[in-house]
Every structure is written in structure tokens, then in C-alpha cells.
Design an enzyme around this catalytic site. Structure first.
Site, PDB file in Angstrom:
ATOM      1  N   CYS A 338       0.594  -1.134   0.377  1.00  0.00           N
ATOM      2  CA  CYS A 338       0.015   0.336   0.140  1.00  0.00           C
ATOM      3  C   CYS A 338       1.377   1.775   0.333  1.00  0.00           C
ATOM      4  O   CYS A 338       0.480   2.266  -0.888  1.00  0.00           O
ATOM      5  CB  CYS A 338      -0.801   0.046   0.688  1.00  0.00           C
ATOM      6  SG  CYS A 338      -0.944  -0.488   2.246  1.00  0.00           S
ATOM      7  N   GLN A 385       1.008 -11.397  -2.698  1.00  0.00           N
ATOM      8  CA  GLN A 385      -0.174 -11.004  -2.346  1.00  0.00           C
ATOM      9  C   GLN A 385      -1.182 -10.653  -4.056  1.00  0.00           C
ATOM     10  O   GLN A 385      -0.712 -10.569  -4.825  1.00  0.00           O
ATOM     11  CB  GLN A 385      -0.941  -9.501  -1.554  1.00  0.00           C
ATOM     12  CG  GLN A 385      -0.135  -9.630  -0.643  1.00  0.00           C
ATOM     13  CD  GLN A 385      -0.423  -8.666   0.702  1.00  0.00           C
ATOM     14  OE1 GLN A 385       0.256  -7.473   0.431  1.00  0.00           O
ATOM     15  NE2 GLN A 385      -1.217  -8.942   1.891  1.00  0.00           N
ATOM     16  N   ASP A 387      -3.067  -8.018  -4.720  1.00  0.00           N
ATOM     17  CA  ASP A 387      -3.135  -7.421  -3.933  1.00  0.00           C
ATOM     18  C   ASP A 387      -4.168  -5.681  -5.686  1.00  0.00           C
ATOM     19  O   ASP A 387      -3.312  -5.695  -6.051  1.00  0.00           O
ATOM     20  CB  ASP A 387      -1.757  -6.439  -3.462  1.00  0.00           C
ATOM     21  CG  ASP A 387      -2.296  -5.684  -2.106  1.00  0.00           C
ATOM     22  OD1 ASP A 387      -3.703  -6.021  -2.012  1.00  0.00           O
ATOM     23  OD2 ASP A 387      -1.130  -5.728  -1.521  1.00  0.00           O
ATOM     24  N   HIS A 389      -5.370  -1.589  -4.720  1.00  0.00           N
ATOM     25  CA  HIS A 389      -5.816  -0.921  -4.266  1.00  0.00           C
ATOM     26  C   HIS A 389      -6.590   0.280  -4.851  1.00  0.00           C
ATOM     27  O   HIS A 389      -5.959   0.805  -5.505  1.00  0.00           O
ATOM     28  CB  HIS A 389      -4.843  -0.109  -3.002  1.00  0.00           C
ATOM     29  CG  HIS A 389      -4.073  -0.347  -2.234  1.00  0.00           C
ATOM     30  ND1 HIS A 389      -2.334  -1.538  -2.708  1.00  0.00           N
ATOM     31  CD2 HIS A 389      -4.328  -1.420  -1.246  1.00  0.00           C
ATOM     32  CE1 HIS A 389      -2.521  -1.756  -1.922  1.00  0.00           C
ATOM     33  NE2 HIS A 389      -3.431  -1.545  -0.618  1.00  0.00           N
ATOM     34  N   LYS A 473     -13.889  -3.883   8.047  1.00  0.00           N
ATOM     35  CA  LYS A 473     -13.487  -4.497   6.835  1.00  0.00           C
ATOM     36  C   LYS A 473     -14.104  -6.313   6.837  1.00  0.00           C
ATOM     37  O   LYS A 473     -15.969  -6.049   7.033  1.00  0.00           O
ATOM     38  CB  LYS A 473     -12.316  -4.911   6.880  1.00  0.00           C
ATOM     39  CG  LYS A 473     -12.538  -5.730   8.498  1.00  0.00           C
ATOM     40  CD  LYS A 473     -10.343  -6.276   8.578  1.00  0.00           C
ATOM     41  CE  LYS A 473     -10.557  -7.123   9.394  1.00  0.00           C
ATOM     42  NZ  LYS A 473      -9.346  -7.930   9.646  1.00  0.00           N
ATOM     43  N   HIS A 519      -8.565  -1.711  -0.062  1.00  0.00           N
ATOM     44  CA  HIS A 519      -7.675  -2.516   0.384  1.00  0.00           C
ATOM     45  C   HIS A 519      -8.407  -3.955  -0.275  1.00  0.00           C
ATOM     46  O   HIS A 519      -8.936  -4.531   0.683  1.00  0.00           O
ATOM     47  CB  HIS A 519      -6.436  -3.199   1.179  1.00  0.00           C
ATOM     48  CG  HIS A 519      -6.358  -1.371   1.778  1.00  0.00           C
ATOM     49  ND1 HIS A 519      -4.549  -1.728   1.886  1.00  0.00           N
ATOM     50  CD2 HIS A 519      -6.339  -1.461   2.383  1.00  0.00           C
ATOM     51  CE1 HIS A 519      -4.355  -0.302   3.357  1.00  0.00           C
ATOM     52  NE2 HIS A 519      -6.042   0.076   3.730  1.00  0.00           N
TER      53      HIS A 519
END
Lengths: 646, 646
Positions: A338, A385, A387, A389, A473, A519
Site C-alpha cells: 500500500c 498478494q 493486491d 488498492h 472490513k 485494500h
């Protein structure tokens, strides 16, 4: 009379001093027989302990985690009593229930040791003690008396434990001749324990501290019915066969090397292929949803993590800073992507028209774990990950959340996980001070998550107080083929990093605004996901995902040409295929291909070569007879959209 | 008489004491006018220095690197002389020729400074001094006399330099009134310098050591003809426009962040797309050649690099070890992928039938560079190699080499580099002790490289003594559109790592054997390759590689629907396309798309929407008129196989 409130909200009156067991009997005798413990105002108690004031109660049986916990904790006491009988002079330390069973850490008398060979006699003694049908009697004891008892017995461990307790809070439990420092709770009586299995013996340091004495830890599990032990044994056997560490080696997916380092997986060619297919699949789905891929380095200046707050929170327990040989710089291995993505956000002058900005990266991160905690691909020190954002305006949160939920469900469904639910983690309403961000934004975000989940028909449950300090979350739990739960994907709202990195966009009002950040990682990490996937499908990947989809097995060298022409045709059609050209018997070739769980095994000999056919063996199913190439291609194509075949 | 051997092998006799210039004149007067220096037995000399013994010589003109070098070195002396005139009391340190020109590091008198504004007067003075047509006279001088001279002058820098020299090896050069400690060589006379341009002034530490005095470094370049300066100015201007750092920002390909750290590129969405296309292209070509992809972590235990030998060689100058917070482990950031691949090799029991094993990885590695040395993507601290290691039997070396040469040529051709050659680096025949591996294997490997290169028709040149200690190698140099040379791909043979990691395979003889290893990277690294690619094609990537291939530019909001339908059709056909939906005038939209060098810009307005056509603007070419979608798709398809359009 006191008021007892039941979980369904009903209230009934009982005499003060009533026990959980009394209440159970007042409801139904058959229920009473099953009660193992009871919660009184959210604290788990012995079912035989008197309740003297108004209380909310809940009765626990074997079907509840709390009930099992009580069962196994009492079993640990039976283990201790058995050991006291068989190994006089043994010193007891702690003996808790665990996820599957219980253990007791003991200090054996000089010269004594226990191995798996000793288990039968200990198990026998435990069952003998259980059959006495003795109760576990709770006794309040003063700190002084408790210490005196263990000085007398000569047990320095329990004395140390008592030293750390408050006078007035100390209890002993006694069953038969065995007394133990213990806060309970325990079973109504010992005879509920009908079967026992000791599962392991290992070394363990006193209080987990390697500078203190090494103790012997004996693991066990116990059940209220003999049939349950058999079920458990089958489960253990099946779990062993599905163990991703074993299958990972057998299928040549990944390996570890002492020289590279513990918890740092090496992805072998077939594992890399598998991972790349997963990556490509996700990348394409993300592209459709408007994500953009980025790539960032695997380290960053210490300052970057000071800005993000990670250094203050995790620095001490992480891989330590990397110094440069000159210039006095300090870098850290990247523990998350991040902060890097925030820096990318800042590369662009962004307006409300550019949002949401969705930056995705298959980002490899490194986090220190103690080597004893590492476990195959499930718990590693380096992992990648999936991942991303998402930087958006507060009003876009709900739509973004819905799109991410779609993506997660798509991923789970495509990979054969059909039984999943999501935990919605919200603020602790009693502790509003620990969260960053305005009430208004939190409410908006929490509502967005709940509405998005509901509109998507996602099965969810809410946990208050489980939100991160930076935002609420949604965590996805999947159940695998053995009924085990795994936490995989996650979606998190974040108000903190945009603040810390001073991220901005120009709104329609021509003013500067701060974006919200999401995220999200549908897989969580490739390592963890692949581990769970392997255990769920037992290494039988769906055809689209199998690193090697087809193996051609010529009966002898004479048919190599034909085997190779089959291979070429399949490759042209886009399949991953190889030929087993070894000088081995066909039986051996089939056995080896089956060990590698190759979905389609094609046997080609004289008959097949002459008729230009292949004889299909579908792994996990058996022979499908001979078909021409067109028939094979049809069968392959029909399976390409399929999910996991467990 | 002495024998002078010419480069073509011819031998002629001259009187002892003959100079290079004399020899040039004996061949041709016009040649003599161009001679700048001469090599005598491979040492570059003044053309006016007497040759007293038999020698092999080579005459250098402006067309030779050595000639240019001499020219620029003499120009540095003219710069010094000019500065001595203009800034009395200035102290000189060193003043070498560099790749493009020369510099001199000087210590200015207290209170004096030089800025670009002073360049014209210095240039003028230099040309004035050049015109005197003075010679550069060489003089042998004893260490004592040399020291005395600089004690007298009061120059501690030159004294320090002389301290480090051997008595008997020291020479001064004098032109006009200016004397300098210098080993030469120099031009026949100063008037050859016809034009001069000072290019930069910067700070530089004495001997590159930041604890020592800071000097003033003045950079310049000079030419034997005024027209060449103009040519150079054009080159500089063109190079500036092609600067990958500037274009990288303009095209939004990559960025750097102080907070992430110097030399650690962030690949932005378009750069990531570009890199992924390059990766996919190479991955597919490698797949065809039987490579298998692997993935390994970005760190390894110190022990791994002790085994490989990297730690002993580079440890001190690298990013320093990473410690774990507990357990006392030491890890290093991965500086190369080979040790990890050796560990993967060891995961399999391999026989001769399994070789060659070709393991490929887009492996990101980290190497410390001083921050002052960093340069965009050309010199970074973290980069991704298109790495592969081929483990083979010695007899397979040549075929593997040929296949790799094919791959490198394919890559270069596909990316628009048509002018390249390869340096074959072999052992130093005079120093056989510094190499590992048997003579037999070395001969086999060197022969394999040379034969493979020849059979593939690769333009090569041989450098003796340039092999690595672990094996011979082949390095590819490409020339870009500005004629600059870049070292890109490399192929290296390695006998050392298989030895250090004790790699083995079972041969046909059922005995254990050691494989040979080839390291190879056609791109070298993605960072460096992309930098060179950008500068070569000026950011005009070939269509297949352009991160954004098509931009649809609606003339106004009214045509957004049509623009989007064009986009959808192109996306369905597999193209990367976006719509510029901003409320901007069409002129601005075209300008912005051109700044981003989008290959196909499609203008759509009323006429186009009605006729279901698009008006094509091909970047770098101009308008192509209106065509229906089918016509556009034809044009796109026709270009997809094309290479770089510079």
C-alpha cells in the site's frame, strides 16, 4: 428467585443457587444429559456451579466450540491424573484445550521419558479413571494456601503461575485424588469421556522461553462416543493425504531449501505454471473491472514506513533494516504494497473524473515469522498478494465494494469453493476513540459494506470491534472439502493512509478532497490460496488450471512418432501436453502419470496408431475408451470451463 | 634499421628513431595530416615520439576511438592552460578524456568560481591558444624533480599523484607556457583543435572521496572541424528529446519517489503494460524453446551467497545483511538469481535424459550503486533480469548457444535493433591460472561459442582476457538510432557454480557427472532495455508493444456513444483502446494524444457517426482519412507484426 434469560430472549425464574445443569433438566432430561458447560453472562462456567443472581445463560453441548473446549480441558485433567498414577513425581505445568483436543506440559522425574509406545497404557489408565464417574470439584483457595500446597508438593512451575495471580481469583479443581490449579470450567462428571487418543509427544519450553527448562508436551483428543474417534481418525487420514506439503512435493509444485531460508518458497516449473494461470485469470477479470497493473520494488526507505505508520507498529518484530555500505541509508523489506501504491497515486494530478483509480499488483512481500510457526505454503516469510488498492470518493465506496464482492465470488466459484461466508468487521460501539476518521465516514463505510453484501446476497455475520483502526472490513471464510474453515480473501476500507500520505483529488467543486482507499485481495496470497486449493481438491486441479493437462503414453518406442503427432495437435489447440518417452512398461507410465494427477492420460499403441485414435484414461475416473482426435478435443473443451473436481 | 609491422601484416623498414608521423608521411601526406596518435606494440603514443626498436604500429585519426581520445586529452590541457591564464593561482588535479569530450578537475583560488556564463571567454582563450600551433613536448623527469616542481608551484594534488608513481615512469608535457604532469599521449600540435565547447560545470571530490576537498569539474568537447561541432549540437539536442527519463515521464511509464528510495523504479500502469507485453513475448518464445518458468524469493540466507562465492566477492559493497528480530539469522537481498536456480536444480533427481534443463525467471535483483551513479532506468538499484539458466552436458553447449543466439537476434529484430554485434570474451592466454575448470572444457566452450556465432552468421569480435573467471561469454552490443552503442544481452558459460553447488546428473554410463551452466539474458534487464528502447524509438513503440494503441477522440459529447461503440469493437478485437471523454476541444485532444504518442488517434464527429466510419490520424505520419471499422481493423492488423517506427 432470580431471572434467567435464555438466548432466544425468554426469561424464566429460578431459585438462587440454581446450576446450569438444573436449568437444563428443567427444560428437558435429554438435553441435560448432553450439557457440558454453560455460559453465565458470557463467561463459561461449570454446569454444576450455582448461579446466585439474575443472569443471561447459554447451555453448551458437544456441538458448541465452548462445549468441546470444556470436554477437552477436563480430558487434560484426566491425562494428568493418569500420568500422576503412572509416573509418580511428575510435575504439572499447564494443560489447555486446543483447536483439536488438548495437551499437558509436564516435567518428568529424572531419568523418565514418554514416547508414543507408552500411549496405549496411558490411554487405558485415562479411560479407567473416566469410568469412575467422578465430579470435577471447584474450590476457592487463598494465594497463600495455594502456594503452600505446591511448595509441599514440590512444583515450582505452579508456584510461578500462582505468583502471577490475584489473591481471591484462585481456584483448584479436584477429581478423585487429583488436585490442579485451574480456573475451569469442567464437565459435570468424568464418565462423559468415552474414548481417548493420544496423538503426539513433543518438547516445549516452559513459558515458550528457550532459556527455561524443556518440558514434555503430550497431545491428545477425546470424544463422548467411540464412533466419533473413528470419524476423527478418518479425517486425520484424509487430511494427511490432502496435505499440501506432501502433494506439493509429489506434484512438483514448490520446494523449500535450507540454504535459501525457511519459509521462502521456491516455485518449481509446474507450480509456477499453476500460479501464472491463476495470475492471468485474475488479471483478465481485473482488467474487465477497470484495474490497472503496476509494479513496485520489494524494499522502501524506512521513512516510507514511518509515513505509513507500519514501522512504529511492526518495525521491532520485522526483518531488520537493510543498510547501504555507504551513504547511511536504511531500507526495509516491503511488508505490504500500500505505501508504494500511495506513492504512485501521487505521481498523477487526479480529478474526480479519474476516480476510482484501481491499482493492482501481484506484490511479493516479506514478513518475519518465527521458524517454528512456519507451515508449508500456509505460513511463510515471503508471499505474493493479489493486491489492489482502489482510491475513490466516499460516494463510490458501495459500488466499488459490490464489484469487489462480485470478483471474490467469481474467484471462489471458479476455483471450486462453494461454501463460504463473510465476516463484516465493524467498530466497537463502546470504544469509539480508537478509530481514525470521522463518524460520518465510518457510518457511510459500514453501511456501504452491509448494503453491498446484502444486495449481492452474500452470507455474512457481523463482528463488532473487529474493524481495523483505519476502517471496517469484510473477510471471506471458505469451507473446504473436509469441512475446515480458511480465511482467504479480504476487503478493507482505509481512511488512514490517504491521510498519512496526504492524497488528494480535485473535486467537481474545484476544491481539494481526500480519497478513500480500499485494500482488497480475493486470493489473499497466492501461497496461502494454493495451499488451501491443493488441500480442497486433493491436487486434482480443474483442467483449465492443471499445469500439465495431458500426457501421452506410448506403449512402446514404436509409437513415439504417433505420440508426438498427438502432442503437436494438442499443443496447436493450446493444451499443455507432454509425452512419456521413457523405456518403461505402460503400467509404470500410467502409475506415474496418476501419481502426478495428470487429468488426461492418452494411451497409444498399435490399434490407436492405425485407427488414428487415442485411448483416454481420465484421472480419478478411469478408462473412457478410444476416440479420434476430434472426440478428444471435444472432451477437453467440455471440461475447460469446469471447476475443481475433488 | 628497424622493422615496422602494419595492421595488415605488412612489414617495412625504417631508421631507428622514426616517429609515427614520419611513417604516416612515408605512406601519404594526406594521411599524415589526419594522424592524431599512434599505437606502438598496443600502447598509444604521441605521433612525434621516436620509435627505436622493431614494433607493430597502428595510426589513429579522428575516426578511431584512440584518436579522439588523444584529441580530447590535448584539449583538456588547452583548457588548463586557458584557466591558468584567466584564473591565476588555479591548481590542477586530473584532466582526462572521456567518452564524449574531456574534463579537468581544478581547485580555484579562494573567492573565485566558474559558472556557465564564464564559458565563452574560456572557449575563446582556448581557441586562441590552439591557434599558436604549439607542440605538446614530452619530457622524462625524476620523481624528486617532479615533486620539487609542484612544491614550488604549490600544488599538493599533483604531489599526491606523484607520490603514487614509480620513479622512472614519470613524464611532464609542455605546450607553450603550460607544464603538466601527464603520461600522454598528445596531438602533433595544438592547431588541430578547431572548435571547442564547454558543456558543464559541476562539483567533484578529490579522488571521488567525499571527505576530501571539493573541486570544480569543467566538462568540454572539441573538434577538428567546426561542422562537427554543429553535428554534435544536433546530436545533443536529439539525445535530449529522446532521453528516456523525460519520455518516461511524458508517456507515464515509470517514476521515482524519494520516499521509496533512489534507483528503485515504480512502474506506472502504462509502463507495467509495456513490460508485461515484453515479458509475454519473451515467455512465449522461451516456451517454444523448451524453457520452464520458475519463481524464487528476493532474498536468501547469507550462507547461500557464501556457497555461490558472491558474498566473499561483493558482500562488503552490497546492501548489507538483513537480520531477523529473533533467531539470529542473516539474509541478503538477492543480487542474482543463479544460486536460487541451482537450489531448484537440486530438487529433482536428474539424468542425462532430462538435460538440458532450462529454468527461466523474470527475477528482480537488488544491487547497491552510489546514488550519484544512478541514471533513470539505465542505472538502478533494483532491476528485473529476463534471466535463465541452462543446465546441460558439455556436448550440448554449442546447440544451446545457437538456440540462445537465435533468441537474442529474434528479440533485437522484433524490437527494431538491426545494428548489433557481439563480443566474444575468451581467456587471457598469458594468465591461465586465474580460470576455474579444465582446459578441455574451456576449449570446448570457447570453440562452441565461436562456432555457434559463426554458424549463426553473427557479426562478432574477440577479446582475449575478457572472459569471466568461471567461463567464456558472449556480450551483445546494439547501436541505436543516434549511433550510440549499448551493451544489452549476454550469454555466459559457467563451470564454477555447478562445482560450488555440487550439481550432478546421472549419465548414460550410470555415473554421476557435473553439468555445465549457461547464464543468459537477451534483454539484460527490463529496466535497461526499456530505457534503450525508448531512446532508440523516441517513445514511438511498435503497435504490438504500445501500452495504449488507439485513442478515440469524439469531437463533442454528442458522439460519446459512437466513440464508445468504436472502443468496444476494438476491444473485442483485442486492442488496447480508450476514449478521451473530456470536455476539451478536439485540437487539445489531438495534441494530448500526440504528446502520449498514441499510434492510432481516431477522430469521430457527425460525419463519422453517420457513416459509421472513423477518421484516422496515425501518430508520426498524419491524417489517413476516413474508413469504416473494417478498414481500420485492416490497418491495425497490418501493423501488428511491425517493429519499431523510429
Amino acid at each position: 428467585m432470580i431471572n434467567i434469560t435464555f438466548p432466544d430472549g425468554n426469561v424464566r425464574q429460578y431459585d438462587a443457587g440454581v446450576t446450569g445443569m438444573d436449568i437444563a433438566k428443567s427444560l428437558s432430561n435429554s438435553l441435560a444429559k448432553k450439557v457440558l458447560s454453560v455460559s453465565v453472562n458470557d463467561e463459561v462456567w461449570d454446569s454444576m456451579r450455582p448461579i446466585n443472581e439474575d443472569a443471561a445463560i447459554k447451555l453448551f453441548t458437544w456441538n458448541d466450540e465452548e462445549g468441546k473446549n470444556t470436554f477437552w480441558h477436563s480430558s487434560a485433567h484426566l491425562l494428568a491424573e493418569a500420568l500422576q498414577n503412572l509416573y509418580p513425581g511428575v510435575k504439572f505445568t499447564i494443560g489447555p484445550a486446543i483447536e483439536q483436543g488438548f495437551y499437558y506440559d509436564i516435567d518428568l522425574p529424572e531419568g523418565k521419558s514418554i514416547s508414543a509406545g507408552d500411549f496405549p497404557k496411558i490411554e487405558k489408565k485415562m479411560l479407567e479413571l473416566a469410568k469412575r464417574k467422578v465430579t470435577f470439584d471447584r474450590q476457592d483457595i487463598s494465594k497463600a494456601d495455594a502456594l503452600a500446597h505446591y511448595q509441599n508438593v514440590g512444583n515450582e512451575y505452579k508456584q510461578e503461575l500462582i505468583d502471577g495471580l490475584e489473591d481471591g481469583d484462585i481456584t483448584f479443581y479436584t477429581q478423585g485424588d487429583f488436585v490442579d490449579l485451574c480456573k475451569g470450567p469442567h464437565l459435570p462428571h468424568s464418565a462423559l469421556v468415552k474414548s481417548v487418543k493420544l496423538t503426539n509427544v513433543a518438547g516445549a519450553y516452559w513459558r515458550g522461553d528457550e532459556t527455561r527448562p524443556q518440558l514434555t508436551r503430550i497431545y491428545g483428543i477425546s470424544f463422548p462416543k467411540a464412533a466419533l474417534l473413528e470419524e476423527y481418525n478418518n479425517f486425520v487420514k484424509e487430511a494427511k493425504e490432502r496435505d499440501h506439503r506432501k502433494l506439493g512435493q509429489q506434484l512438483e509444485l514448490f520446494a523449500f531449501s535450507d540454504r535459501v531460508g525457511a519459509g521462502l518458497p521456491l516455485w518449481l516449473p509446474k507450480g509456477t505454471k499453476l500460479r501464472n494461470i491463476l495470475q492471468d485469470f485474475l488479471m483478465e477479470e481485473q482488467r474487465k473491472q477497470g484495474y490497472q497493473m503496476v509494479m513496485t520494488p520489494h524494499l522502501g526507505k524506512k521513512e516510507l514506513y514511518e509515513t505509513s505508520g507500519h514501522y512504529a507498529k511492526y518495525g521491532k518484530d520485522s526483518f531488520q533494516p537493510i543498510n547501504t555500505p555507504k551513504e547511511g541509508e536504511e531500507y526495509l523489506l516491503k511488508p505490504m504494497n500500500c505505501p508504494h501504491h500511495c506513492e504512485i497515486y501521487k505521481c498523477f494530478p487526479l480529478s474526480y473524473r479519474d476516480l476510482p483509480l484501481r491499482l493492482a499488483e501481484f506484490g511479493t512481500v516479506y514478513r518475519y515469522e518465527q521458524s517454528g510457526e512456519l507451515n508449508g505454503l500456509l505460513r511463510v516469510r515471503g508471499f505474493t498478494q493479489d493486491d489492489a488498492h482502489l482510491f475513490c470518493m466516499p460516494d463510490q465506496l458501495k459500488d466499488e465494494f459490490k464489484a469487489v464482492i462480485d470478483l471474490v465470488i467469481l474467484v471462489f466459484t471458479k476455483l471450486g469453493f462453494t461454501d463460504f461466508k463473510a465476516q463484516i468487521s465493524l467498530r466497537d460501539p463502546d470504544n469509539p476513540g480508537k478509530y481514525i476518521g470521522s463518524d460520518e465516514n465510518w457510518e457511510k463505510a459500514e453501511r456501504a459494506i452491509m448494503e453491498a453484501s446484502e444486495e449481492k446476497g452474500l452470507p455474512t455475520f457481523i463482528e463488532y470491534g473487529e474493524a481495523a483502526f483505519y476502517g471496517p472490513k469484510l473477510d471471506f471464510m471458505v469451507k473446504d472439502a473436509l469441512g475446515r474453515s480458511w480465511q482467504l480473501g479480504t476487503i478493507q476500507v482505509d481512511y488512514s493512509l490517504p491521510e498519512r500520505f496526504k492524497l488528494e483529488y480535485i473535486g467537481a467543486d474545484n476544491q481539494k478532497h481526500r480519497p478513500v482507499m480500499i485494500h482488497r485481495a480475493p486470493f489473499g496470497s497466492f501461497e496461502r490460496f494454493v495451499a488451501v486449493l491443493i488441500e480442497n481438491c486433493k491436487g486434482n486441479f480443474p483442467l483449465w488450471l492443471a499445469p500439465e493437462q495431458v500426457k501421452v503414453l506410448p506403449i512402446s518406442d514404436k509409437f513415439m512418432d504417433y505420440a508426438n503427432s498427438v502432442k503437436t495437435q494438442l499443443e496447436t489447440a493450446g493444451y499443455r501436453v507432454s509425452v512419456d518417452g521413457r523405456a518403461e512398461k505402460i503400467g509404470r507410465k500410467i502409475r506415474d502419470a496418476s501419481m502426478q494427477k495428470i487429468p488426461f492420460q492418452l494411451i497409444v499403441g498399435e490399434k490407436e496408431a492405425e485407427s488414428q485414435q487415442v485411448s483416454i484414461r481420465r484421472h480419478g475416473e478411469g478408462d473412457r475408451g478410444s476416440v479420434p482426435m476430434s472426440g478428444l478435443l471435444e472432451q477437453l473443451e467440455a471440461e475447460m470451463d469446469g471447476v475443481v473436481t475433488a
